[in-house]
Scaffold this motif. Structure first.
Motif, PDB file in Angstrom:
ATOM      1  N   VAL A 106       0.854  -0.845   0.047  1.00  0.00           N
ATOM      2  CA  VAL A 106       0.250  -0.030   0.577  1.00  0.00           C
ATOM      3  C   VAL A 106       0.944   1.467  -0.149  1.00  0.00           C
ATOM      4  CG1 VAL A 106      -1.946   1.267   1.313  1.00  0.00           C
ATOM      5  CG2 VAL A 106      -1.905  -0.928   1.473  1.00  0.00           C
ATOM      6  N   MET A 107       0.461   2.331  -1.064  1.00  0.00           N
ATOM      7  CA  MET A 107       1.713   3.759  -0.820  1.00  0.00           C
ATOM      8  C   MET A 107       0.456   4.670  -0.641  1.00  0.00           C
ATOM      9  SD  MET A 107       4.264   2.251  -2.635  1.00  0.00           S
ATOM     10  CE  MET A 107       5.144   3.061  -3.734  1.00  0.00           C
ATOM     11  N   LEU A 108       1.173   5.703   0.325  1.00  0.00           N
ATOM     12  CA  LEU A 108       0.879   6.109   1.165  1.00  0.00           C
ATOM     13  C   LEU A 108       1.493   7.832   0.807  1.00  0.00           C
ATOM     14  CD1 LEU A 108       0.670   5.310   4.921  1.00  0.00           C
ATOM     15  CD2 LEU A 108      -0.917   5.335   3.155  1.00  0.00           C
ATOM     16  N   SER A 109       0.630   8.214  -0.120  1.00  0.00           N
ATOM     17  CA  SER A 109       1.589   9.886  -1.338  1.00  0.00           C
ATOM     18  C   SER A 109       1.081  10.712  -0.199  1.00  0.00           C
ATOM     19  CB  SER A 109       0.536   9.631  -2.198  1.00  0.00           C
ATOM     20  OG  SER A 109      -0.866   9.877  -2.308  1.00  0.00           O
ATOM     21  N   ASP A 110       0.414  10.567   0.641  1.00  0.00           N
ATOM     22  CA  ASP A 110      -0.393  11.714   1.661  1.00  0.00           C
ATOM     23  C   ASP A 110       0.273  11.124   3.389  1.00  0.00           C
ATOM     24  OD1 ASP A 110      -0.503  14.432   2.751  1.00  0.00           O
ATOM     25  OD2 ASP A 110      -2.693  13.709   2.654  1.00  0.00           O
ATOM     26  N   PRO A 111       1.374  11.693   4.200  1.00  0.00           N
ATOM     27  CA  PRO A 111       2.126  10.643   5.437  1.00  0.00           C
ATOM     28  C   PRO A 111       1.683  12.093   6.224  1.00  0.00           C
ATOM     29  CG  PRO A 111       3.709  10.969   4.182  1.00  0.00           C
ATOM     30  CD  PRO A 111       2.951  11.636   3.483  1.00  0.00           C
ATOM     31  N   TRP A 112       1.598  13.092   5.882  1.00  0.00           N
ATOM     32  CA  TRP A 112       1.043  14.156   6.744  1.00  0.00           C
ATOM     33  C   TRP A 112      -0.439  13.640   7.936  1.00  0.00           C
ATOM     34  CZ3 TRP A 112       3.985  17.644   7.922  1.00  0.00           C
ATOM     35  CH2 TRP A 112       5.055  18.418   6.398  1.00  0.00           C
ATOM     36  N   ALA A 113      -0.739  12.996   6.776  1.00  0.00           N
ATOM     37  CA  ALA A 113      -2.623  12.419   7.816  1.00  0.00           C
ATOM     38  C   ALA A 113      -2.640  11.197   8.816  1.00  0.00           C
ATOM     39  CB  ALA A 113      -3.394  11.981   6.670  1.00  0.00           C
ATOM     40  N   LEU A 114      -0.908  11.515   8.736  1.00  0.00           N
ATOM     41  CA  LEU A 114      -0.964  10.137   9.906  1.00  0.00           C
ATOM     42  C   LEU A 114      -0.713  10.818  11.580  1.00  0.00           C
ATOM     43  CD1 LEU A 114       2.608   7.814   8.257  1.00  0.00           C
ATOM     44  CD2 LEU A 114      -0.261   6.998   8.460  1.00  0.00           C
ATOM     45  N   PRO A 115      -0.830  10.459  12.374  1.00  0.00           N
ATOM     46  CA  PRO A 115      -0.588  10.078  13.661  1.00  0.00           C
ATOM     47  C   PRO A 115       0.790  10.858  13.740  1.00  0.00           C
ATOM     48  CG  PRO A 115      -1.984   8.783  13.917  1.00  0.00           C
ATOM     49  CD  PRO A 115      -1.749   8.479  12.374  1.00  0.00           C
ATOM     50  N   ASP A 116       0.742  11.751  15.054  1.00  0.00           N
ATOM     51  CA  ASP A 116       2.159  11.850  15.857  1.00  0.00           C
ATOM     52  C   ASP A 116       3.539  10.919  15.855  1.00  0.00           C
ATOM     53  OD1 ASP A 116       1.758  15.033  15.230  1.00  0.00           O
ATOM     54  OD2 ASP A 116       0.762  15.147  17.152  1.00  0.00           O
ATOM     55  N   GLU A 117       2.929  10.215  16.210  1.00  0.00           N
ATOM     56  CA  GLU A 117       3.833   8.450  16.740  1.00  0.00           C
ATOM     57  C   GLU A 117       3.107   7.459  15.975  1.00  0.00           C
ATOM     58  OE1 GLU A 117       7.012   8.143  17.301  1.00  0.00           O
ATOM     59  OE2 GLU A 117       7.196  10.521  17.803  1.00  0.00           O
ATOM     60  N   VAL A 118       3.851   6.631  15.436  1.00  0.00           N
ATOM     61  CA  VAL A 118       2.825   5.484  14.805  1.00  0.00           C
ATOM     62  C   VAL A 118       3.950   4.543  15.215  1.00  0.00           C
ATOM     63  CG1 VAL A 118       2.631   3.500  13.187  1.00  0.00           C
ATOM     64  CG2 VAL A 118       1.966   6.617  12.828  1.00  0.00           C
ATOM     65  N   ARG A 119       2.727   3.647  16.540  1.00  0.00           N
ATOM     66  CA  ARG A 119       3.670   2.375  16.899  1.00  0.00           C
ATOM     67  C   ARG A 119       4.079   1.036  16.399  1.00  0.00           C
ATOM     68  NH1 ARG A 119       3.703   6.138  20.723  1.00  0.00           N
ATOM     69  NH2 ARG A 119       4.900   7.533  21.430  1.00  0.00           N
ATOM     70  N   SER A 120       2.109   1.329  15.715  1.00  0.00           N
ATOM     71  CA  SER A 120       2.544  -0.525  15.690  1.00  0.00           C
ATOM     72  C   SER A 120       1.377  -0.224  14.229  1.00  0.00           C
ATOM     73  CB  SER A 120       1.343  -0.536  16.837  1.00  0.00           C
ATOM     74  OG  SER A 120      -0.085  -0.315  17.529  1.00  0.00           O
ATOM     75  N   LEU A 121       1.148  -1.573  13.974  1.00  0.00           N
ATOM     76  CA  LEU A 121       0.316  -1.817  12.700  1.00  0.00           C
ATOM     77  C   LEU A 121      -1.226  -2.813  13.269  1.00  0.00           C
ATOM     78  CD1 LEU A 121      -0.050  -2.536   9.544  1.00  0.00           C
ATOM     79  CD2 LEU A 121      -0.563  -4.556  10.620  1.00  0.00           C
TER      80      LEU A 121
END
Length: 193
Positions: free
Chosen positions: A158-173
């Motif tokens: 999966v390609m995420l072209s707009d990573p600005w939408a991600l949470p400030d911290e990503v620790r898990s899937l």
């Protein structure tokens, strides 16, 4: 000669006093007539506009991050982790890396088994996943819905072209049952080389 100097000095002082007093009176009169207005800040930040007053949206400009620390997706990846079942037999492996020279993230999942037959939400989370004999996911902060999966997926990217939408911290899937929200599995995302 002494009297003449005294008259000149007294005349100069009185002339200065008269002219100085009249300018102060005029300034006071102006202040009395016009009440000062407090400075107002615009309700919306100033934006560039065209000649007709319509705002112009510059192309290719990303949102301004006021934090002195770069966002997670610029600082941390590549990350990877093994998916463990949490209340199900979910499994697989996930790797997230940046595409060089671009703001795009590639999320690669190999041998995904969701542990159920129904649709599953695959989510990037600020919460943490711990393994061991009783794996758990500790819900925390924001989450981002990545995609919906069904059953078994082999070699998925999966390609995420707009990573600005991600949470400030990503620790898990995390894998969540789409119908009930029940946690089926997850992977702790740890930095890799």
């Amino acid at each position: 000669m002494g009297v003449l100097v005294g008259v000149v000095v007294v005349g100069s002082v009185s002339l200065w006093t008269v002219s100085h007093a009249s300018s102060d009176d005029a300034a006071l009169a102006r202040d009395d007539r016009v009440a000062p207005e407090p400075a107002r800040s615009p309700a919306v930040g100033l934006q560039p506009a065209n000649g007709l007053g319509s705002p112009i949206e510059p192309e290719g400009v990303q949102p301004v991050d006021s934090s002195p620390i770069e966002p997670w997706w610029l600082r941390v990846p590549p990350v990877a982790g093994d998916i463990v079942g949490i209340g199900s037999k979910a499994s697989g492996h996930v790797r997230i890396g940046r595409i060089s020279g671009d703001d795009t993230l590639a999320v690669e999942i190999d041998h995904l088994e969701t542990g159920t037959d129904g649709p599953v939400d695959v989510v990037l989370s600020a919460g943490t996943v711990t393994g061991g004999s009783k794996p758990t996911w500790t819900r925390s902060g924001d989450s981002f819905d990545l995609f919906e999966a069904d059953g078994v997926e082999q070699g998925l990217t999966v390609m995420l072209s707009d990573p600005w939408a991600l949470p400030d911290e990503v620790r898990s899937l995390v894998l969540l049952d789409a119908a009930t929200g029940k946690v089926l599995g997850g992977a702790a995302l740890l930095p890799t080389e």
